[in-house]
Design a protein around this motif. Structure first.
Motif, mmCIF file in Angstrom:
data_model
loop_
_atom_site.group_PDB
_atom_site.id
_atom_site.type_symbol
_atom_site.label_atom_id
_atom_site.label_comp_id
_atom_site.label_asym_id
_atom_site.label_seq_id
_atom_site.Cartn_x
_atom_site.Cartn_y
_atom_site.Cartn_z
ATOM 1 N N VAL A 193 0.868 -1.178 0.000
ATOM 2 C CA VAL A 193 0.000 0.000 0.000
ATOM 3 C C VAL A 193 0.900 1.222 0.000
ATOM 4 O O VAL A 193 1.772 1.363 0.868
ATOM 5 C CB VAL A 193 -0.934 0.016 1.223
ATOM 6 N N ASN A 194 0.689 2.105 -0.951
ATOM 7 C CA ASN A 194 1.495 3.321 -1.074
ATOM 8 C C ASN A 194 0.558 4.519 -1.094
ATOM 9 O O ASN A 194 -0.313 4.618 -1.967
ATOM 10 C CB ASN A 194 2.348 3.288 -2.345
ATOM 11 N N ILE A 195 0.734 5.422 -0.132
ATOM 12 C CA ILE A 195 -0.062 6.641 -0.059
ATOM 13 C C ILE A 195 0.882 7.812 -0.292
ATOM 14 O O ILE A 195 1.827 8.034 0.478
ATOM 15 C CB ILE A 195 -0.770 6.778 1.301
ATOM 16 N N THR A 196 0.653 8.554 -1.346
ATOM 17 C CA THR A 196 1.540 9.662 -1.687
ATOM 18 C C THR A 196 1.527 10.742 -0.613
ATOM 19 O O THR A 196 2.569 11.258 -0.214
ATOM 20 C CB THR A 196 1.131 10.266 -3.042
ATOM 21 N N SER A 197 0.351 11.075 -0.116
ATOM 22 C CA SER A 197 0.263 12.127 0.887
ATOM 23 C C SER A 197 -0.956 11.900 1.759
ATOM 24 O O SER A 197 -2.028 11.524 1.266
ATOM 25 C CB SER A 197 0.180 13.505 0.218
ATOM 26 N N ALA A 198 -0.779 12.131 3.059
ATOM 27 C CA ALA A 198 -1.883 12.081 4.024
ATOM 28 C C ALA A 198 -1.694 13.222 5.011
ATOM 29 O O ALA A 198 -0.597 13.427 5.525
ATOM 30 C CB ALA A 198 -1.912 10.737 4.754
ATOM 31 N N GLU A 199 -2.761 13.960 5.261
ATOM 32 C CA GLU A 199 -2.674 15.123 6.135
ATOM 33 C C GLU A 199 -3.886 15.172 7.051
ATOM 34 O O GLU A 199 -5.024 14.986 6.608
ATOM 35 C CB GLU A 199 -2.602 16.409 5.316
ATOM 36 N N CYS A 200 -3.625 15.413 8.333
ATOM 37 C CA CYS A 200 -4.677 15.527 9.339
ATOM 38 C C CYS A 200 -4.592 16.921 9.955
ATOM 39 O O CYS A 200 -3.526 17.328 10.425
ATOM 40 C CB CYS A 200 -4.513 14.452 10.407
ATOM 41 N N TYR A 201 -5.712 17.636 9.981
ATOM 42 C CA TYR A 201 -5.737 18.986 10.531
ATOM 43 C C TYR A 201 -7.125 19.296 11.093
ATOM 44 O O TYR A 201 -8.108 18.608 10.790
ATOM 45 C CB TYR A 201 -5.344 20.018 9.468
ATOM 46 N N THR A 202 -7.195 20.357 11.888
ATOM 47 C CA THR A 202 -8.429 20.785 12.528
ATOM 48 C C THR A 202 -9.187 21.745 11.609
ATOM 49 O O THR A 202 -8.577 22.526 10.879
ATOM 50 C CB THR A 202 -8.125 21.474 13.869
ATOM 51 N N VAL A 203 -10.526 21.664 11.654
ATOM 52 C CA VAL A 203 -11.371 22.478 10.776
ATOM 53 C C VAL A 203 -12.462 23.151 11.592
ATOM 54 O O VAL A 203 -12.691 22.824 12.773
ATOM 55 C CB VAL A 203 -11.996 21.624 9.655
ATOM 56 N N ASP A 204 -13.169 24.088 10.927
ATOM 57 C CA ASP A 204 -14.272 24.794 11.576
ATOM 58 C C ASP A 204 -15.594 24.115 11.248
ATOM 59 O O ASP A 204 -15.625 22.988 10.742
ATOM 60 C CB ASP A 204 -14.277 26.262 11.168
ATOM 61 N N ASP A 205 -16.704 24.832 11.487
ATOM 62 C CA ASP A 205 -18.029 24.231 11.317
ATOM 63 C C ASP A 205 -18.411 24.014 9.862
ATOM 64 O O ASP A 205 -19.394 23.311 9.581
ATOM 65 C CB ASP A 205 -19.095 25.076 12.013
ATOM 66 N N VAL A 206 -17.675 24.606 8.914
ATOM 67 C CA VAL A 206 -17.930 24.347 7.493
ATOM 68 C C VAL A 206 -16.814 23.493 6.888
ATOM 69 O O VAL A 206 -16.636 23.459 5.676
ATOM 70 C CB VAL A 206 -18.090 25.672 6.711
ATOM 71 N N TRP A 207 -16.052 22.828 7.717
ATOM 72 C CA TRP A 207 -15.015 21.873 7.337
ATOM 73 C C TRP A 207 -13.890 22.530 6.544
ATOM 74 O O TRP A 207 -13.298 21.919 5.660
ATOM 75 C CB TRP A 207 -15.619 20.708 6.551
ATOM 76 N N GLU A 208 -13.578 23.780 6.901
ATOM 77 C CA GLU A 208 -12.435 24.472 6.340
ATOM 78 C C GLU A 208 -11.321 24.540 7.386
ATOM 79 O O GLU A 208 -11.583 24.659 8.583
ATOM 80 C CB GLU A 208 -12.820 25.884 5.891
ATOM 81 N N ARG A 209 -10.063 24.492 6.920
ATOM 82 C CA ARG A 209 -8.928 24.501 7.826
ATOM 83 C C ARG A 209 -8.982 25.726 8.745
ATOM 84 O O ARG A 209 -9.168 26.864 8.284
ATOM 85 C CB ARG A 209 -7.632 24.500 7.031
ATOM 86 N N ALA A 210 -8.803 25.485 10.050
ATOM 87 C CA ALA A 210 -8.876 26.575 11.020
ATOM 88 C C ALA A 210 -8.171 26.147 12.304
ATOM 89 O O ALA A 210 -7.856 24.976 12.507
ATOM 90 C CB ALA A 210 -10.330 26.962 11.297
ATOM 91 N N PHE A 211 -7.911 27.143 13.170
ATOM 92 C CA PHE A 211 -7.338 26.893 14.493
ATOM 93 C C PHE A 211 -8.487 26.967 15.489
ATOM 94 O O PHE A 211 -9.011 28.038 15.787
ATOM 95 C CB PHE A 211 -6.269 27.939 14.819
#
Length: 795
Positions: free
Chosen positions: A170-188
């Motif tokens: 199994v090869n995954i080129t890129s995987a990223e985990c981050y926090t989002v807001d209520d509209v699922w956009e990247r946010a702190f």
């Protein structure tokens, strides 16, 4: 000041999993804000003990690890952990290799026992006054914000599994985990009142899965087409807390969405693929590869100890062990039903590991943190999630058990079967090349897999498909029946159709998911779930499943409730084994309901030969089975049943019920246009395949083409079997005059109801359409009933 709190937190994780690190150098780099570590080796023994999988890590490397800490903006920017090129190679844990594994991380049994003896004190030490210096108030809140907003990026993740001549990678080129807001956009973000919600997103880019065959020296002579090529998908995580200081969410929702899933498998990959499936089944039954004990199971008590993998409606083979830890199977078939193998051992709790269901459940809270509970001395000790304690099932109805909802959604998928042939090369030293030809494709759309569970007492799995069809592609074994120059209609290539299309059904397969804009979570409302068996059956009916999914719907429901009586089959008070600590009796129910929508099957020569060719390729191998069934052993009861025990059995006996419904089925069998059975049947009968492709005359469609058609409006099948047949049959068979109720539950019962069945002749004209049916068997309805005695050797 913050460095003194954040740095040890980051160092503890890095130093735990990576070898040969100098804490002093790492600490200085962290204080500088950036850490770059190259050519790292993972602590494989720690990974094995943490994951508890029945596999051994042969190697594990990280090419580069980067940690970025924005010290001056910790309250507004995330800590970023980047892993560039991580590769791990696994193989099945062998019983002879449990003591030593050269170049890997397997530990000896004595070392495992010492770890077991030291595991509990070490955990208590970490959970108790190890953080007395952690200040309350602003700093503690800031650290919580930092942890909630950590970004993890993995570039080029490579996982390989090797066994005999099989290499699964199994090869995954890129995987990223981050926090989002209520509209699922990247946010702190942080967990704040009144919503008390934390959202995260994991994006996977270009996931490729390969299945190849290696020779005796371990090298791959030629590479097959990937099973899955550059597939991207996204996962949304939604955590709801009861209060700001809660260590574990009250509601966990994890769901994955795939827009397009294209799978392909060749005739040479099919036996290896079936081998992998056989491995999964063998691991599921506990036949092989039990992981070493590390002491985690010593603290678990109550009913969770007895949760093992037992397929509903089937008995564990005699070669199966009592328990096995399988984390990745908890999404497909969670069975908290206690196995008859456990009572037959008669061993103490120290001699038993936790079941895989217990282990998988204990892993769920680890996604967001660990839960602590206050002891009698006022010190908060780490609580083992999933360990029931002596109070049994009653403990698991408390709010401490979070509600976990897991989902997988796929808009459109295709599974293509290919036949391969070798190409001659001009150079002797050039690698062998293979050409593949697509012959069959299965195209489901609107796929949904949803799992809902709360502790041990409640589990539900629903699987649905909106529509599905199977299509013949190109030629089959020299017969060019669907080549481009044949000018055949696309409708002639379709031989299987079920359900509806997404254009007609809409997006019902996403209902109430995190990818549905109408779901409660996407509108700032806390979701409510049905965790009661009665309400569940009234809500998720056959009609509701058919309306949401047109082609296929399955609902598997398992519940465990406290019974009013004492004892009972399947409870720890069952008389076959004396328990040191009595546990309240429970009533277990296991119900599977399957509904197949309008179904049309056209079995013409092209379809039949493609299906038989797939079966022949799957059987064309020399793999030895992982586990051979052993003769059934009849065990005598230790003590006769008391009147109280018999009375309890009369009140409730756990059974597994399976209900299958087929709606509007039409099966058409056409006269053969060409015949390749003389080539396929010898392989199906176990003989070797002929050396070369068969010689066949040019294909000429035969029209008109007579056909036999079977039609039925509805078919209902109900199958019930005792959940714990050995215990029940062993008890009842020893009675001189058992009651009718007890004898009834010692049988497997099958009910068949057929409505408006008819058969007739038809004909496919020159245009490819079928003429009206000429009935041979007029329409009628019928019902059949049969029963089969369980474990006849006991009688």
């Amino acid at each position: 000041m913050l460095e003194s709190y954040v740095t040890p937190l980051l160092m503890s994780y890095v130093n735990k999993y990576i070898k040969n690190l100098k804490p002093s150098d790492l600490q200085l780099s962290l204080w500088g804000g950036d850490v770059v570590l190259s050519k790292l080796d993972l602590k494989l023994d720690v990974l094995e003990q943490e994951l508890k999988l029945p596999f051994t890590f042969m190697s594990g490397h990280i090419h580069e690890l980067r940690i970025h800490v924005p010290w001056t903006k910790l309250g507004s920017e995330p800590v970023v952990i980047t892993i560039n090129t991580m590769e791990c190679i696994l193989k099945l844990r062998d019983g002879a290799q449990d003591d030593h594994e050269s170049g890997s991380s397997s530990t000896s049994r004595s070392a495992s026992d010492s770890v077991k003896a030291q595991a509990k004190p070490r955990r208590l030490q970490q959970a108790a006054p190890s953080d007395p210096d952690l200040p309350p108030g602003y700093v503690q809140s800031l650290i919580r914000r930092v942890v909630n907003n950590v970004n993890i990026v993995v570039n080029n993740l490579i996982l390989k599994y090797v066994e005999d001549d099989i290499v699964l990678s199994v090869n995954i080129t890129s995987a990223e985990c981050y926090t989002v807001d209520d509209v699922w956009e990247r946010a702190f973000m942080d967990v704040t009142a009144p919503e008390l919600v934390l959202r995260k997103v994991i994006n996977f880019s270009d996931c490729t899965v390969c299945l190849d065959k290696r020779n005796g020296s371990g090298k791959i002579e030629f590479y097959q087409d990937p099973l899955l090529y550059k597939c991207s998908f996204r996962t949304r995580l939604h955590f709801t807390y009861d209060n700001i200081n809660a260590k574990i969410p009250a509601l966990i929702k994890i769901q994955t969405m795939v827009e397009s899933l294209k799978l392909s498998i060749t005739d040479q990959q099919l036996p290896m693929f079936m081998r992998i499936l056989e491995l999964v089944i063998a691991l599921y039954y506990g036949a092989i590869g039990a992981p070493p004990r590390d002491g985690e199971g010593d603290e678990g008590g109550g009913l969770i100890r007895e949760a093992v993998a037992t397929l509903p409606g089937e008995c564990v083979p005699a070669c199966a062990t009592s328990n096995i830890n399988l984390k990745y199977l908890v999404l497909l078939q969670p069975v908290f039903e206690k196995s008859q193998k456990l009572w037959s051992t008669g061993g103490s709790d120290d001699q038993l590991d936790q079941g895989w269901v217990s282990w998988a459940w204990s892993f769920v809270p680890a996604i967001v943190g660990e839960e602590e509970e206050e002891g009698e001395d006022g010190v908060y000790h780490q609580r083992e999630p999933g360990s029931g304690g002596p109070s049994g099932a009653q403990q698991h109805m408390q709010p401490r058990d979070p509600i976990v909802s897991i989902g997988f959604y796929c808009t459109k998928a295709s599974i293509t079967f290919k036949l391969t042939e070798s190409l001659s090369e001009s150079s002797y030293y050039s690698p062998q090349k293979v050409k593949s030809r697509e012959v069959l494709c299965l195209e489901p759309e609107g796929i949904t897999i949803e799992v809902l569970m709360m502790g041990e007492p409640f589990f539900d799995c629903q699987i649905g498909i909106v529509g599905c069809r199977a299509v013949c592609l190109k030629g089959i074994m020299g017969v060019r029946d669907f080549e481009e120059n044949m000018n055949r209609r696309e409708e002639d290539a379709v031989f299987f159709m079920c359900g509806e299309t997404l254009s007609a059904k809409g997006m019902t397969y996403l209902t109430n998911s995190l990818f549905d804009y109408r779901s409660p979570e996407n509108n700032g409302v806390r979701a409510e779930f049905i965790l009661d068996a009665t309400n569940h059956k009234e809500t998720y009916t056959e009609i509701a499943g058919t309306q949401r999914f047109g082609a296929f719907y399955m609902d598997y429901l398992y519940t465990m409730e406290n019974g009013g009586g004492k004892g009972g089959v399947g409870s720890p008070d069952f008389p076959a084994v004396a328990k040191e600590e009595p546990v309240p009796a429970v009533q277990e129910t296991s119900i599977k309901r399957l509904v197949v929508g309008p179904l049309v099957v056209l079995l013409h020569s092209s379809a039949v030969h493609r299906i038989l060719k797939m079966v022949a390729c799957a059987m064309d191998h020399e793999y030895e089975p992982y586990c051979k069934p052993e003769p059934e052993l009849v065990e005598e009861r230790r003590a006769p049943a008391t009147p109280e025990e018999l009375s309890s059995l009369e009140e409730f006996i756990p059974t597994r019920l399976t209900c299958l419904t087929l709606l509007k089925v039409s099966i058409t069998v056409s006269v053969a246009e060409f015949n390749l059975l003389h080539t396929l049947m010898p392989v199906l009968m176990g003989q070797k395949a002929p050396p070369g492709p068969p010689s066949v005359p040019p294909f000429q469609p035969v029209r008109p083409l007579p056909a036999l058609r079977f039609q039925v409006e509805r078919v209902n099948v109900e199958h019930s079997v005792p959940m714990y047949a050995p215990e029940l049959v062993g008890l009842v068979s020893a009675l001189s005059q058992p009651s009718d109720n007890l004898l009834h539950h010692c049988y497997a019962h099958c009910y068949l109801k057929v409505f408006e069945f008819q058969a007739g002749l038809t004909c496919q004209d020159t245009a490819g359409d079928f003429l009206p049916l000429l009935p041979i068997i007029p329409s009628f309805s019928a019902a059949l009933y049969g029963k089969l005695l369980q474990l006849p050797a006991y009688w």
